[in-house]
Design a protein around this motif. Structure first.
Motif, PDB file in Angstrom:
ATOM      1  N   ALA A   1       0.826  -1.207   0.000  1.00 13.61           N
ATOM      2  CA  ALA A   1       0.000   0.000   0.000  1.00 13.61           C
ATOM      3  C   ALA A   1       0.858   1.254   0.000  1.00 13.61           C
ATOM      4  N   ALA A   2       0.279   2.335  -0.483  1.00 10.65           N
ATOM      5  CA  ALA A   2       0.941   3.640  -0.420  1.00 10.65           C
ATOM      6  C   ALA A   2       0.690   4.298   0.936  1.00 10.65           C
ATOM      7  N   ILE A   3      -0.487   4.033   1.500  1.00 13.04           N
ATOM      8  CA  ILE A   3      -0.880   4.573   2.805  1.00 13.04           C
ATOM      9  C   ILE A   3      -1.556   3.460   3.603  1.00 13.04           C
ATOM     10  N   SER A   4      -1.281   3.392   4.884  1.00 15.89           N
ATOM     11  CA  SER A   4      -2.015   2.497   5.775  1.00 15.89           C
ATOM     12  C   SER A   4      -2.641   3.325   6.887  1.00 15.89           C
ATOM     13  N   ILE A   5      -3.873   2.952   7.257  1.00 13.16           N
ATOM     14  CA  ILE A   5      -4.614   3.649   8.309  1.00 13.16           C
ATOM     15  C   ILE A   5      -4.910   2.654   9.421  1.00 13.16           C
ATOM     16  N   ALA A   6      -4.477   2.942  10.636  1.00 16.38           N
ATOM     17  CA  ALA A   6      -4.823   2.102  11.779  1.00 16.38           C
ATOM     18  C   ALA A   6      -6.267   2.389  12.173  1.00 16.38           C
ATOM     19  N   CYS A   7      -7.033   1.340  12.379  1.00 16.44           N
ATOM     20  CA  CYS A   7      -8.434   1.516  12.738  1.00 16.44           C
ATOM     21  C   CYS A   7      -8.807   0.517  13.824  1.00 16.44           C
ATOM     22  N   THR A   8      -9.925   0.769  14.469  1.00 18.33           N
ATOM     23  CA  THR A   8     -10.403  -0.108  15.534  1.00 18.33           C
ATOM     24  C   THR A   8     -11.912  -0.229  15.434  1.00 18.33           C
ATOM     25  N   GLY A   9     -12.445  -1.348  15.885  1.00 12.94           N
ATOM     26  CA  GLY A   9     -13.882  -1.551  15.833  1.00 12.94           C
ATOM     27  C   GLY A   9     -14.607  -0.644  16.811  1.00 12.94           C
ATOM     28  N   VAL A  10     -15.646   0.045  16.324  1.00 10.64           N
ATOM     29  CA  VAL A  10     -16.418   0.961  17.166  1.00 10.64           C
ATOM     30  C   VAL A  10     -17.908   0.725  16.947  1.00 10.64           C
ATOM     31  N   THR A  11     -18.702   1.099  17.932  1.00  9.62           N
ATOM     32  CA  THR A  11     -20.151   1.020  17.817  1.00  9.62           C
ATOM     33  C   THR A  11     -20.670   2.180  16.971  1.00  9.62           C
ATOM     34  N   ARG A  12     -21.935   2.116  16.610  1.00 12.03           N
ATOM     35  CA  ARG A  12     -22.534   3.209  15.828  1.00 12.03           C
ATOM     36  C   ARG A  12     -22.496   4.511  16.608  1.00 12.03           C
ATOM     37  N   GLU A  13     -22.714   4.440  17.914  1.00  8.48           N
ATOM     38  CA  GLU A  13     -22.693   5.658  18.733  1.00  8.48           C
ATOM     39  C   GLU A  13     -21.324   6.315  18.705  1.00  8.48           C
ATOM     40  N   ASN A  14     -20.273   5.513  18.886  1.00  6.31           N
ATOM     41  CA  ASN A  14     -18.915   6.066  18.892  1.00  6.31           C
ATOM     42  C   ASN A  14     -18.440   6.465  17.503  1.00  6.31           C
ATOM     43  N   ALA A  15     -19.077   5.898  16.467  1.00 12.33           N
ATOM     44  CA  ALA A  15     -18.678   6.232  15.097  1.00 12.33           C
ATOM     45  C   ALA A  15     -19.006   7.667  14.738  1.00 12.33           C
ATOM     46  N   SER A  16     -19.924   8.293  15.482  1.00 12.09           N
ATOM     47  CA  SER A  16     -20.391   9.639  15.144  1.00 12.09           C
ATOM     48  C   SER A  16     -19.270  10.653  15.046  1.00 12.09           C
ATOM     49  N   GLY A  17     -18.285  10.559  15.939  1.00  9.20           N
ATOM     50  CA  GLY A  17     -17.240  11.580  15.980  1.00  9.20           C
ATOM     51  C   GLY A  17     -15.908  11.143  15.418  1.00  9.20           C
ATOM     52  N   LEU A  18     -15.882  10.022  14.669  1.00  8.54           N
ATOM     53  CA  LEU A  18     -14.630   9.514  14.123  1.00  8.54           C
ATOM     54  C   LEU A  18     -14.693   9.458  12.604  1.00  8.54           C
ATOM     55  N   GLY A  19     -13.541   9.273  11.983  1.00 10.74           N
ATOM     56  CA  GLY A  19     -13.499   8.958  10.565  1.00 10.74           C
ATOM     57  C   GLY A  19     -13.798   7.476  10.396  1.00 10.74           C
ATOM     58  N   ILE A  20     -14.758   7.131   9.537  1.00 11.30           N
ATOM     59  CA  ILE A  20     -15.191   5.745   9.382  1.00 11.30           C
ATOM     60  C   ILE A  20     -14.702   5.199   8.034  1.00 11.30           C
ATOM     61  N   LEU A  21     -14.087   4.013   8.082  1.00  6.13           N
ATOM     62  CA  LEU A  21     -13.524   3.400   6.887  1.00  6.13           C
ATOM     63  C   LEU A  21     -14.491   2.381   6.295  1.00  6.13           C
ATOM     64  N   LYS A  22     -14.543   2.358   4.987  1.00  4.99           N
ATOM     65  CA  LYS A  22     -15.234   1.298   4.270  1.00  4.99           C
ATOM     66  C   LYS A  22     -14.157   0.457   3.598  1.00  4.99           C
ATOM     67  N   VAL A  23     -14.112  -0.841   3.918  1.00  4.11           N
ATOM     68  CA  VAL A  23     -13.029  -1.688   3.420  1.00  4.11           C
ATOM     69  C   VAL A  23     -13.600  -2.910   2.713  1.00  4.11           C
ATOM     70  N   ASP A  24     -12.779  -3.480   1.817  1.00  9.11           N
ATOM     71  CA  ASP A  24     -13.183  -4.716   1.159  1.00  9.11           C
ATOM     72  C   ASP A  24     -12.582  -5.907   1.901  1.00  9.11           C
ATOM     73  N   LYS A  25     -12.769  -7.097   1.364  1.00  8.61           N
ATOM     74  CA  LYS A  25     -12.332  -8.316   2.060  1.00  8.61           C
ATOM     75  C   LYS A  25     -10.821  -8.434   2.157  1.00  8.61           C
ATOM     76  N   SER A  26     -10.097  -7.676   1.350  1.00 11.79           N
ATOM     77  CA  SER A  26      -8.625  -7.730   1.387  1.00 11.79           C
ATOM     78  C   SER A  26      -8.027  -6.598   2.214  1.00 11.79           C
TER      79      SER A  26
END
Length: 423
Positions: free
Chosen positions: A144-169
């Motif tokens: 990859a050119a860029i990697s983003i560290a992410c963590t699982g969050v609930t819908r409530e906590n997702a409100s104030g964060l950047g949310i990633l959409k990822v594929d199976k890879s």
């Protein structure tokens, strides 16, 4: 590891942590009795043997300079360093940093001299312990050119964060910054195969604000006027570059508000805190002060932490953090209190001068009762003070010698509360 340059972003004015940021930058805010917030990302870097570290800041950076200068001194054979880059005027630019990306862009001339292959971007106000070597390895292996560290969050906590959409890879296909509580983001739910046993109940992948950029990618992504990584640079990069997601399943907390700061601190006092400072293999480093052990005289301490150099006499302390050099006099009671301690011990001459001026000594005076409060450094609390105990309606605001923020009483640094004060 000389190919990797770590950049810790110190944030802006830290208004959501005010008044704790009144005299210091956000990374310099004391935490956990003896640490400062900036110690967390720096320690993560050191534990991963990433020892070329810049801290980028622009507001109230004096105490941060002092802390880093006294704490992180590497030997001359490792080529390691921790340096602060405060906003500066040059022939190319004369303004303040306008955002996270702008802060990195304006310092690229300093970074280029190190000739790095990779940049790791970290935040200066988060609590976590991450294996940055594993993050780097996955980034390199993924191509990859860029990697983003992410963590699982609930819908409530997702409100104030950047949310990633990822594929199976694990490739990021879309990014939404702070969607708020009402927007439909169901299509951003994480694929079930990416979630681990620890976060299987969390449906969304929230960005931790931790990135790895290939060096050339960083140059290309900042060859424009974009000012913020989360809002602008990352979404623009996803459309034309391979951006990978790194799923982190450990403890992570963004310390962004007074309420969050208060609760995260006191969580450290529980029997099994989610973040454990007691890890010999991956320690959190801080300034070695050579203070004596804390002394408890006829006192009761229950589910509390006391840092070095404290003298606690005939006091009752519950669910509280007692910071360095705190003096607590007889008959005092603390419950749900974060006491940051003091930068110095008062001499006998100073105590005599205090008595003549009828000013309390630094620390907590005889018979003081304190509940649900944050007491900043060098505060003088007089005999018989009552803070947060009486049934008084509390509205957020500035009350002169104290603040109420998120319903929590905050006594600012160097405040004097005279005997008998009731808050």
């Amino acid at each position: 590891m000389s190919e990797v340059l770590s950049i810790i972003l110190g944030g802006g004015k830290g208004t959501r942590l005010f008044p704790l940021t009144q005299f210091r930058s956000k990374p310099a805010v004391p935490f956990g009795g003896k640490y400062r917030l900036v110690d967390i990302p720096i320690s993560n870097c050191i534990n991963a043997n990433l020892r070329q570290i810049y801290v980028v800041t622009q507001f109230n950076s004096a105490s941060l300079h002092l802390h880093i200068g006294q704490t992180y001194v590497f030997d001359s054979f490792t080529n390691g360093f921790v340096e602060i880059l405060a906003a500066e005027q040059t022939f190319e630019h004369s303004g303040w940093y306008e955002g996270t990306a702008d802060a990195v862009r304006k310092n690229l001339p300093h970074f280029r001299t190190r000739n790095p292959s990779y940049y790791i971007i970290l935040s200066g106000d988060q609590l976590y312990r991450m294996d940055l070597q594993d993050l780097l390895k996955q980034h390199i292996d993924s191509g990859a050119a860029i990697s983003i560290a992410c963590t699982g969050v609930t819908r409530e906590n997702a409100s104030g964060l950047g949310i990633l959409k990822v594929d199976k890879s694990n490739q990021v296909t879309d990014f939404m910054e702070k969607p708020g509580p009402t927007r439909d983001i169901s299509e951003y739910k994480a694929p079930s195969q990416l979630l681990t046993e620890k976060n299987k109940d969390d449906c969304y992948l929230g960005s931790m604000g931790i990135y790895i950029f290939n060096a050339k990618t960083m140059e290309d992504c900042l060859a424009n006027e974009l000012t913020d990584f989360g809002k602008e640079v990352i979404p623009a990069a996803i459309n034309k570059l391979k951006v990978n997601a790194y799923l982190f399943d450990g403890y992570w907390e963004d310390i962004g508000t007074i309420r969050n700061f208060y609760e995260t601190n006191l969580e450290l006092t529980t029997l099994k805190p989610r973040f454990d400072f007691y890890d010999e293999h991956k320690p959190i480093y801080t300034h070695m002060r050579n203070l004596p052990p804390s002394k408890m005289n006829f006192s009761s301490m229950n589910q509390s932490i006391a840092a070095e150099g404290c003298i606690i006499t005939n006091a009752n302390i519950t669910n509280s953090i007692v910071g360095i050099r705190t003096i607590i006099e007889t008959g005092s009671s603390l419950n749900g209190v974060i006491c940051m301690g003091a930068d110095y011990y008062e001499t006998e001459i100073q105590k005599l001068q205090n008595a003549e001026a009828r000013v309390p000594n630094v620390g907590i005076g005889r018979g003081a009762i304190i509940k649900g409060a944050i007491i900043d450094k060098n505060v003088c609390i007089g005999e018989g003070c009552r803070i947060g105990v009486d049934d008084i309606k509390r509205t957020d605001g500035n009350y002169g010698h104290y603040y109420i923020v998120d319903g929590i009483i905050v006594i600012p640094k160097n405040t004097i509360l005279y005997p008998g004060t009731v808050i």
